[in-house]
Design an enzyme around this catalytic site. Sequence first.
Site, PDB file in Angstrom:
ATOM      1  N   GLU A 279      -5.384  -8.565   0.773  1.00 55.14           N
ATOM      2  CA  GLU A 279      -6.039  -8.240   2.045  1.00 55.14           C
ATOM      3  C   GLU A 279      -7.509  -7.957   1.781  1.00 55.14           C
ATOM      4  OE1 GLU A 279      -4.457  -4.973   4.375  1.00 55.14           O
ATOM      5  OE2 GLU A 279      -2.405  -5.656   4.045  1.00 55.14           O
TER       6      GLU A 279
ATOM      7  N   GLU B 253       0.800  -1.221   0.000  1.00 54.22           N
ATOM      8  CA  GLU B 253       0.000   0.000   0.000  1.00 54.22           C
ATOM      9  C   GLU B 253       0.834   1.273   0.000  1.00 54.22           C
ATOM     10  OE1 GLU B 253      -2.969  -0.113   3.077  1.00 54.22           O
ATOM     11  OE2 GLU B 253      -3.933  -1.869   2.246  1.00 54.22           O
TER      12      GLU B 253
HETATM   13  C1  FCB Z   1      -4.441  -1.994   5.481  1.00 48.28           C
HETATM   14  C2  FCB Z   1      -3.081  -2.381   5.992  1.00 48.28           C
HETATM   15  C3  FCB Z   1      -3.108  -3.458   7.032  1.00 48.28           C
HETATM   16  C4  FCB Z   1      -4.281  -3.328   7.968  1.00 48.28           C
HETATM   17  C5  FCB Z   1      -5.565  -3.152   7.210  1.00 48.28           C
HETATM   18  C6  FCB Z   1      -6.796  -3.049   8.075  1.00 48.28           C
HETATM   19  O1  FCB Z   1      -4.410  -0.686   5.048  1.00 48.28           O
HETATM   20  O2  FCB Z   1      -2.261  -2.809   4.939  1.00 48.28           O
HETATM   21  O3  FCB Z   1      -1.871  -3.430   7.671  1.00 48.28           O
HETATM   22  O4  FCB Z   1      -4.048  -2.339   8.878  1.00 48.28           O
HETATM   23  O5  FCB Z   1      -5.491  -2.018   6.399  1.00 48.28           O
END
Ligand code: FCB
Length: 469
Positions: free
Chosen positions: A373, A189
């Site tokens: 994620e 990110e």
């Molecule tokens: C993302 C992050 C991860 C976590 C999630 C909820 O932005 O990559 O580390 O905090 O959000």
Amino acid sequence: MIQDPAASPNSAHTTTPDDAFTPPAGSSLWRRDFLLGAATASYQIEGAVAEDGRLPSIWDTFSATPGKVLAGDTGAVACDHYHRWEADLDLIDNLNFEAYRFSIAWPRVMDAAGRPNAKGIDFYKRLLGRLKEKGIRAFATLYHWDLPQHLEDRGGWLNRDTAWRFADYADLMSRELAGQVDGWMTLNEPWCSAYLGYGSGHHAPGLANVRYATQALHHLLLGHGLAIPALRANDPGSAKGIVANVGRGTPDSPSAADVRAAHLFEVQHNAWILDPLLCGTYPQDLFELWPGAEPLVLNGDMRTISAPLDFLGINYYFRTNVKSDGAHGFVEVPLDGVERTQMGWEVYPDGLRDLLTGFRDAYDNLPPIYITENGMASNDRVIDGRVDDPQRIAFLKRHLAAVDAAIKAGVDVRGYFVWSLLDNFEWAFGYERRFGVVHVDYDTQKRTIKRSAELLARFIAERRTRGTA
Ligand code: FCB
């Protein structure tokens, strides 16, 4: 992700799921080659911040600064994973996860002069060795936000030189860990590192200037582009990629101004990162939003940044409803009556499908995708030794169904990692927000498997016998 730490959570609209995870017949999730895994990150789980030669990172500094993290929480102990990693890997195995995405802490593995720190490196060698023994695929992120503080002291990502320091680090790790990693991810990110870290100040190092954000992003992406050839040379058998968080922006009304506002929202969240990586250019619309914030780009940079990728990691959480601000930008208009999570984020699975198909249409050379994620926070409690998390079960099912819909629409998605394996240090929100499929009692470090993890594990086991090729 950005959120006002003072905002009150709202999970009043909990959905009650069927008590099973099983996707419908014909879902691509039945394919045994669609990888199902869990994800974590070093600073959020490891603790042991001063052990075995680990140096301070910008998150140690930031979380120690009063007012930056809810309740003054820090990652000093976190889930104590540095000491409990073997039991945590057993947990991953018992939950039948096929892949584990974790991150390497840069300040653990290199000293301030850039020399290897053998003790820190050994930790990851042991971890990877055990994953291999267990037959769990390893996805290693090199940078999940824990920049060594000594590099921040020299300007951090505002200093062009940091891109080369990152490439050195990638070079070292891929020489040390060659043959042990299935997938390398350079950055997690970069939007968050650049915008929240240097543009809004919500994350470490806490600077707030949009011109800093665009320059920091350029150097982050340059570091990524310099790292890729090193990873390829040192560890040819592994796949190489990067992880981008993406956001869905929808217009508050069908008016041309609001439609344009939603477009600009997605330019700022998605195209700002994906265009340079996939097309070698920054989107010009971005500088309509942020006039005069063009980064300094030197000859050859964009070619380095757009080096071909083996895969793209996509992190998705929620959508944002926006309207025009009456000038050149957008403002958020939160919707009433929608389901939200403990973070206050709207549950909106269609956003994931729509973004994936949109990227497929926008980029001719879109690489294969992993959802690296996806998940949600809820205020989970252990009651009689059990944790029921019905909202998460419904959330995961619906987002997996959205992934299946994208695959059916022709997007090449190869796997899905739930965020997160464990409840952990959720950045500016500390330990209050619980994203894990496994509950952590921070007083005792006891792990309790939540119902969502149980059901996921059951499905993965079922797929081993009943799945399709
Ligand atoms: C993302 C992050 C991860 C976590 C999630 C909820 O932005 O990559 O580390 O905090 O959000």
